[in-house]
Design a protein around this motif. Structure first.
Motif, PDB file in Angstrom:
ATOM      1  N   SER A  56      26.468  24.911  34.256  1.00  0.00           N
ATOM      2  CA  SER A  56      25.143  24.410  33.890  1.00  0.00           C
ATOM      3  C   SER A  56      24.083  25.465  34.158  1.00  0.00           C
ATOM      4  N   GLY A  57      22.961  25.325  33.456  1.00  0.00           N
ATOM      5  CA  GLY A  57      21.848  26.236  33.691  1.00  0.00           C
ATOM      6  C   GLY A  57      21.318  26.142  35.107  1.00  0.00           C
ATOM      7  N   ASP A  58      21.311  24.930  35.662  1.00  0.00           N
ATOM      8  CA  ASP A  58      20.827  24.753  37.036  1.00  0.00           C
ATOM      9  C   ASP A  58      21.719  25.473  38.033  1.00  0.00           C
ATOM     10  N   VAL A  82      23.491  28.214  37.477  1.00  0.00           N
ATOM     11  CA  VAL A  82      23.217  29.642  37.373  1.00  0.00           C
ATOM     12  C   VAL A  82      21.870  29.977  38.006  1.00  0.00           C
ATOM     13  N   SER A  83      20.851  29.154  37.734  1.00  0.00           N
ATOM     14  CA  SER A  83      19.520  29.411  38.305  1.00  0.00           C
ATOM     15  C   SER A  83      19.544  29.348  39.828  1.00  0.00           C
ATOM     16  N   SER A  84      20.316  28.413  40.362  1.00  0.00           N
ATOM     17  CA  SER A  84      20.423  28.287  41.813  1.00  0.00           C
ATOM     18  C   SER A  84      21.035  29.547  42.425  1.00  0.00           C
ATOM     19  N   ALA A  85      22.061  30.090  41.766  1.00  0.00           N
ATOM     20  CA  ALA A  85      22.677  31.315  42.265  1.00  0.00           C
ATOM     21  C   ALA A  85      21.706  32.496  42.174  1.00  0.00           C
ATOM     22  N   LEU A  86      20.957  32.563  41.091  1.00  0.00           N
ATOM     23  CA  LEU A  86      19.973  33.639  40.948  1.00  0.00           C
ATOM     24  C   LEU A  86      18.916  33.576  42.042  1.00  0.00           C
ATOM     25  N   GLU A 121      27.467  31.511  26.323  1.00  0.00           N
ATOM     26  CA  GLU A 121      27.601  30.443  27.316  1.00  0.00           C
ATOM     27  C   GLU A 121      26.241  29.766  27.509  1.00  0.00           C
ATOM     28  N   ARG A 122      26.167  28.482  27.171  1.00  0.00           N
ATOM     29  CA  ARG A 122      24.879  27.791  27.124  1.00  0.00           C
ATOM     30  C   ARG A 122      24.164  27.806  28.467  1.00  0.00           C
ATOM     31  N   GLY A 123      24.878  27.534  29.560  1.00  0.00           N
ATOM     32  CA  GLY A 123      24.245  27.489  30.870  1.00  0.00           C
ATOM     33  C   GLY A 123      23.671  28.833  31.279  1.00  0.00           C
ATOM     34  N   VAL A 124      24.374  29.917  30.950  1.00  0.00           N
ATOM     35  CA  VAL A 124      23.881  31.253  31.269  1.00  0.00           C
ATOM     36  C   VAL A 124      22.607  31.549  30.486  1.00  0.00           C
ATOM     37  N   ASP A 149      14.994  30.197  31.599  1.00  0.00           N
ATOM     38  CA  ASP A 149      14.214  29.687  32.734  1.00  0.00           C
ATOM     39  C   ASP A 149      13.640  30.833  33.554  1.00  0.00           C
ATOM     40  N   TRP A 150      14.450  31.885  33.758  1.00  0.00           N
ATOM     41  CA  TRP A 150      13.960  33.057  34.476  1.00  0.00           C
ATOM     42  C   TRP A 150      12.724  33.617  33.786  1.00  0.00           C
ATOM     43  N   SER A 151      12.789  33.735  32.450  1.00  0.00           N
ATOM     44  CA  SER A 151      11.674  34.311  31.706  1.00  0.00           C
ATOM     45  C   SER A 151      10.413  33.479  31.874  1.00  0.00           C
ATOM     46  N   PHE A 152      10.568  32.163  31.925  1.00  0.00           N
ATOM     47  CA  PHE A 152       9.405  31.282  32.090  1.00  0.00           C
ATOM     48  C   PHE A 152       8.759  31.485  33.448  1.00  0.00           C
ATOM     49  N   TRP A 153       9.579  31.539  34.518  1.00  0.00           N
ATOM     50  CA  TRP A 153       9.036  31.592  35.871  1.00  0.00           C
ATOM     51  C   TRP A 153       8.683  32.997  36.328  1.00  0.00           C
ATOM     52  N   HIS A 154       9.393  34.008  35.841  1.00  0.00           N
ATOM     53  CA  HIS A 154       9.221  35.361  36.370  1.00  0.00           C
ATOM     54  C   HIS A 154       8.849  36.384  35.311  1.00  0.00           C
ATOM     55  N   GLY A 155       8.726  35.978  34.066  1.00  0.00           N
ATOM     56  CA  GLY A 155       8.495  36.939  32.986  1.00  0.00           C
ATOM     57  C   GLY A 155       7.071  37.042  32.536  1.00  0.00           C
TER      58      GLY A 155
END
Length: 336
Positions: free
Chosen positions: A208-210, A212-216, A242-245, A251-257
């Motif tokens: 899931s995307g969540d 992957v985001s949690s690991a990041l 891979e959809r979750g990736v 999500d990274w781009s939204f919060w950190h881009g």
């Protein structure tokens, strides 16, 4: 002519309303802001940017030149902030006008008008860096000859610097250039975050995307890396769709881009197993080898992609493989 640019659809409505109030000499930019600015730059007498100040600095930095060729630049967020051309270019007067229309507070430019042609602004542009703090204010202090303390623990190449920008111990301003999360220090601090990191991702099918985001997020919380420093993500070609990736990278781009300020987000670079299998890594896995054809995905992808992007500069693995739920993450740094 006044060009008005907005970072998203909601702010675009405010931009259109402002344009109507400012009169017929306004144009509303369409498409990615960076590209729209490049098309219109030579025709604009003033630029109004509806976006965070740090994002505004990054998007205009490659376009700035001398005071004679740079339009007045005003950033609208909670305040109406003059970034360039305050007195000489009419930016302060425009900011006052916008502040009155929008019922906000104007923050004028004082002292020198900085137009991207100081050593400090060239450093920021050259590193494609994110910025925390008052870049215009610090650049103005630099032009005034005020001593500026420079912290560059990664020893990144910065080009020629004026004598008053260096590792002095006594200064009102500190410029900190680092891809790690830092404390705010004492006095006025300008944090410059260069894009030096490549993050490798390994993931199970259906992750899931969540997850992957949690690991990041562990890269920041457990290892102190500033996630705005990510230049690219990398993985095995099996994960290219891979959809979750892909969701986690969005999500990274939204919060950190930098809020979609027209900058291209970090890409997901993918490589075949045979390529990754040739990369020496500290933590190979027989299980991963059996499943993918390479003993490492996250570490190998991070190191391989960083080496290709480095152009001969040094590369180091700064975060060895860390495990999350159905995902592994590693980070490599490109060094001078």
């Amino acid at each position: 002519m006044i060009g008005i640019f907005a970072v998203d659809a909601e702010l675009r409505k405010a931009a259109v309303d402002l344009g109507a109030r400012l009169g017929p000499e306004t144009v509303i930019g369409d498409g990615p802001i960076g590209q729209a600015l490049q098309r219109l730059w030579g025709r604009l007498g003033a630029v109004v940017l509806f976006m965070p100040t740090g994002a505004a600095v990054r998007v205009i930095a490659p376009l700035l030149g001398s005071a004679e060729t740079t339009p007045a630049i005003v950033c609208v967020n909670e305040f109406v902030v003059v970034l360039a051309g305050g007195s000489s270019g009419g930016g302060n007067a425009l900011a006052d006008r916008i502040a009155e229309v929008l019922d906000r507070t104007a923050v004028p430019s004082v002292g020198h008008d900085t137009t991207g042609d100081t050593a400090l602004e060239r450093v920021v542009a050259g590193l494609e860096a994110s910025v925390d703090g008052d870049l215009a204010g610090c650049a103005a202090a630099l032009l005034e000859g005020e001593p500026i303390r420079l912290l560059n623990p990664l020893e990144l190449p910065l080009g020629p610097l004026p004598d008053n920008l260096g590792p002095t111990q006594v200064a009102r301003w500190t410029v900190q250039i680092d891809d790690r999360v830092g404390d705010q220090g004492v006095g006025e601090v300008l944090r410059v975050v260069p894009r030096t990191l490549v993050v490798g991702l390994g993931a199970s099918r259906g992750v899931s995307g969540d997850e992957v985001s949690s690991a990041l997020s562990k890269l920041e919380w457990d290892f102190g890396l500033d996630l705005r420093a990510v230049r690219a993500f990398a993985s095995i070609d099996l994960k290219a769709e891979e959809r979750g990736v892909l969701q986690a990278i969005d999500d990274w781009s939204f919060w950190h881009g930098d809020g979609g300020a027209g900058e291209a987000p970090p890409r997901l670079l993918t490589y075949p197993a045979a390529t990754l299998a040739q990369v020496p890594v500290p933590n190979p896995s027989d299980v991963v080898l059996a499943e993918t054809g390479t003993p490492s995905v996250a570490e190998a992808a991070a190191l391989h992609a960083a080496t290709l992007l480095a152009g001969g500069q040094r590369v180091e693995l700064v975060v060895p493989k860390i495990k999350g739920e159905n995902v592994t993450v590693a980070a490599a740094r490109i060094r001078p």
